[in-house]
Design a protein around this motif. Structure first.
Motif, PDB file in Angstrom:
ATOM      1  N   VAL A 116     -10.156  18.064   1.407  1.00 18.47           N
ATOM      2  CA  VAL A 116      -8.975  18.085   1.292  1.00 18.47           C
ATOM      3  C   VAL A 116      -7.845  17.277   1.638  1.00 18.47           C
ATOM      4  CG1 VAL A 116      -6.725  19.942   1.203  1.00 18.47           C
ATOM      5  CG2 VAL A 116      -9.319  20.590   0.581  1.00 18.47           C
ATOM      6  N   ALA A 117      -8.009  16.960   3.178  1.00 15.40           N
ATOM      7  CA  ALA A 117      -7.135  15.868   3.671  1.00 15.40           C
ATOM      8  C   ALA A 117      -7.239  14.492   3.045  1.00 15.40           C
ATOM      9  CB  ALA A 117      -7.515  15.723   5.312  1.00 15.40           C
ATOM     10  N   ALA A 118      -8.282  14.370   2.483  1.00 11.40           N
ATOM     11  CA  ALA A 118      -8.553  12.830   2.002  1.00 11.40           C
ATOM     12  C   ALA A 118      -8.201  12.711   0.515  1.00 11.40           C
ATOM     13  CB  ALA A 118     -10.037  12.476   2.204  1.00 11.40           C
ATOM     14  N   SER A 119      -8.095  13.822  -0.122  1.00 12.82           N
ATOM     15  CA  SER A 119      -7.921  13.633  -1.804  1.00 12.82           C
ATOM     16  C   SER A 119      -6.627  14.468  -2.157  1.00 12.82           C
ATOM     17  CB  SER A 119      -9.064  14.559  -2.369  1.00 12.82           C
ATOM     18  OG  SER A 119      -8.805  14.601  -3.533  1.00 12.82           O
ATOM     19  N   PRO A 120      -5.322  13.597  -2.599  1.00 19.36           N
ATOM     20  CA  PRO A 120      -4.356  14.226  -3.359  1.00 19.36           C
ATOM     21  C   PRO A 120      -4.824  15.017  -4.550  1.00 19.36           C
ATOM     22  CG  PRO A 120      -4.084  11.949  -2.817  1.00 19.36           C
ATOM     23  CD  PRO A 120      -5.729  12.200  -2.680  1.00 19.36           C
ATOM     24  N   ALA A 121      -5.782  14.807  -5.164  1.00 22.50           N
ATOM     25  CA  ALA A 121      -6.085  15.507  -6.319  1.00 22.50           C
ATOM     26  C   ALA A 121      -6.512  16.875  -6.029  1.00 22.50           C
ATOM     27  CB  ALA A 121      -7.418  15.041  -7.076  1.00 22.50           C
ATOM     28  N   LEU A 122      -7.250  17.113  -4.601  1.00 21.89           N
ATOM     29  CA  LEU A 122      -7.602  18.562  -4.189  1.00 21.89           C
ATOM     30  C   LEU A 122      -6.437  19.239  -3.770  1.00 21.89           C
ATOM     31  CD1 LEU A 122     -11.180  17.759  -2.618  1.00 21.89           C
ATOM     32  CD2 LEU A 122     -10.607  18.999  -4.762  1.00 21.89           C
ATOM     33  N   ARG A 123      -5.537  18.488  -3.110  1.00 20.87           N
ATOM     34  CA  ARG A 123      -4.295  19.054  -2.635  1.00 20.87           C
ATOM     35  C   ARG A 123      -3.420  19.772  -3.617  1.00 20.87           C
ATOM     36  NH1 ARG A 123      -4.583  14.873   0.791  1.00 20.87           N
ATOM     37  NH2 ARG A 123      -2.861  13.624   0.041  1.00 20.87           N
ATOM     38  N   ALA A 124      -3.336  18.975  -4.641  1.00 20.44           N
ATOM     39  CA  ALA A 124      -2.569  19.301  -5.656  1.00 20.44           C
ATOM     40  C   ALA A 124      -3.111  20.669  -6.453  1.00 20.44           C
ATOM     41  CB  ALA A 124      -2.434  18.286  -7.049  1.00 20.44           C
ATOM     42  N   ARG A 125      -4.813  20.789  -6.595  1.00 17.67           N
ATOM     43  CA  ARG A 125      -5.165  21.748  -7.130  1.00 17.67           C
ATOM     44  C   ARG A 125      -5.111  23.122  -6.432  1.00 17.67           C
ATOM     45  NH1 ARG A 125      -9.168  22.860 -11.307  1.00 17.67           N
ATOM     46  NH2 ARG A 125      -9.425  24.836 -11.398  1.00 17.67           N
ATOM     47  N   GLU A 126      -5.213  23.032  -5.059  1.00 18.56           N
ATOM     48  CA  GLU A 126      -4.955  24.126  -3.950  1.00 18.56           C
ATOM     49  C   GLU A 126      -3.725  24.547  -4.149  1.00 18.56           C
ATOM     50  OE1 GLU A 126      -7.093  24.443  -0.410  1.00 18.56           O
ATOM     51  OE2 GLU A 126      -5.337  23.935   0.318  1.00 18.56           O
ATOM     52  N   ARG A 127      -2.750  23.779  -4.683  1.00 20.16           N
ATOM     53  CA  ARG A 127      -1.202  24.435  -4.595  1.00 20.16           C
ATOM     54  C   ARG A 127      -1.160  25.282  -5.980  1.00 20.16           C
ATOM     55  NH1 ARG A 127       0.172  19.100  -2.601  1.00 20.16           N
ATOM     56  NH2 ARG A 127       0.430  18.345  -4.838  1.00 20.16           N
ATOM     57  N   ARG A 128      -1.843  24.646  -7.196  1.00 19.00           N
ATOM     58  CA  ARG A 128      -1.872  25.442  -8.225  1.00 19.00           C
ATOM     59  C   ARG A 128      -2.646  26.935  -8.087  1.00 19.00           C
ATOM     60  NH1 ARG A 128      -2.618  20.289 -10.166  1.00 19.00           N
ATOM     61  NH2 ARG A 128      -5.058  20.670 -10.629  1.00 19.00           N
ATOM     62  N   ILE A 129      -3.666  26.590  -7.186  1.00 21.55           N
ATOM     63  CA  ILE A 129      -4.496  28.046  -7.062  1.00 21.55           C
ATOM     64  C   ILE A 129      -3.528  29.110  -6.214  1.00 21.55           C
ATOM     65  CG2 ILE A 129      -6.250  28.815  -5.528  1.00 21.55           C
ATOM     66  CD1 ILE A 129      -7.892  26.440  -6.461  1.00 21.55           C
ATOM     67  N   HIS A 130      -2.803  28.418  -5.137  1.00 23.92           N
ATOM     68  CA  HIS A 130      -2.045  29.556  -4.378  1.00 23.92           C
ATOM     69  C   HIS A 130      -1.152  30.127  -5.314  1.00 23.92           C
ATOM     70  CE1 HIS A 130      -3.389  27.371  -0.699  1.00 23.92           C
ATOM     71  NE2 HIS A 130      -4.270  28.503  -1.021  1.00 23.92           N
ATOM     72  N   ALA A 131      -0.351  29.348  -6.238  1.00 21.91           N
ATOM     73  CA  ALA A 131       0.694  29.816  -7.059  1.00 21.91           C
ATOM     74  C   ALA A 131      -0.115  30.839  -8.029  1.00 21.91           C
ATOM     75  CB  ALA A 131       1.164  28.618  -8.139  1.00 21.91           C
ATOM     76  N   ARG A 132      -1.225  30.665  -8.627  1.00 18.25           N
ATOM     77  CA  ARG A 132      -2.046  31.715  -9.271  1.00 18.25           C
ATOM     78  C   ARG A 132      -2.056  32.828  -8.725  1.00 18.25           C
ATOM     79  NH1 ARG A 132      -7.226  29.955 -10.202  1.00 18.25           N
ATOM     80  NH2 ARG A 132      -7.824  31.506  -8.908  1.00 18.25           N
ATOM     81  N   TYR A 133      -2.761  32.902  -7.175  1.00 19.15           N
ATOM     82  CA  TYR A 133      -2.663  34.022  -6.346  1.00 19.15           C
ATOM     83  C   TYR A 133      -1.554  34.812  -6.429  1.00 19.15           C
ATOM     84  CZ  TYR A 133      -6.901  32.094  -4.313  1.00 19.15           C
ATOM     85  OH  TYR A 133      -8.486  31.448  -4.093  1.00 19.15           O
TER      86      TYR A 133
END
Length: 213
Positions: A116-133
């Protein structure tokens, strides 16, 4: 019987694809590995990968739906009279404690932290997941409490809980990347989350009590 065998085969294929993907991502980085390379290494077609995982990011976050379901169930099944905040706190702190008690969980968390630290795409996806939660938790609490459309409390509580969760993950991942042992990091994350949740308790401790079954 045939249906059960088919389902078991699907689960095994999904597991093999996910494990292969994570191994490749850990070795080369998420952005450097293509879905086609994952498919070849797993011995399946690219179409099969997408049959099981809608996006490349889902290969990393394949367990997010299970986490969401467990979080919601922990709140939904709380005893009558127990605030939603207390039920969510119990669930989240239990997850954080695993770093101290489950070496396999700690190693997986370390790998995730690196990816996650190395990938902007994964960080963006995680933000969307947390928003869904947060959306799902808000809907559950609002429904239970029969909240009026102008009652902001379900949204405030859900968003606040997800902020605590997000920041707890950030703390743990920073420690993992620094090489902090899990038996130190787990208690540290739990203590930090407790402090944050205690700040919420003044406003939410008595809100959204569970209803009798």
């Amino acid at each position: 019987m045939v249906e059960r065998v088919r389902e078991l085969k699907k689960r095994e294929t999904r597991r093999r694809i996910a494990e292969t993907a994570l191994r490749l991502f850990a070795g080369q980085g998420f952005d450097a590995v293509t879905v086609a390379e994952v498919a070849r290494a797993a011995g399946v077609t690219e179409k099969t990968v997408f049959n099981h995982f809608e996006t490349k990011e889902d290969l990393v976050y394949g367990e997010d739906r299970a986490f969401e379901a467990e979080l919601l169930e922990s709140v939904r099944a709380r005893p009558a009279g127990e605030p939603a905040l207390a039920a969510a706190e119990r669930f989240l702190l239990g997850r954080y404690r695993r770093l101290a008690t489950d070496p396999a969980s700690g190693e997986r968390a370390r790998m995730f932290a690196t990816l996650v630290a190395a990938s902007p795409a994964l960080r963006a996806r995680e933000r969307r997941i947390h928003a869904r939660y947060a959306d799902a938790l808000c809907a559950l609490i609002a429904g239970e409490q029969r909240a009026a459309p102008d009652d902001m409390r379900p949204r405030l509580l859900a968003e606040a809980l997800m902020v605590v969760h997000r920041e707890s993950l950030a703390l743990m991942r920073a420690g993992l990347l620094d090489g902090t042992p899990g038996d130190q990091l787990g208690p540290r994350a739990v203590a930090a989350a407790r402090r944050a949740l205690a700040m919420l308790a003044g406003g939410f401790a008595g809100y959204a009590p569970g209803r009798p079954g």
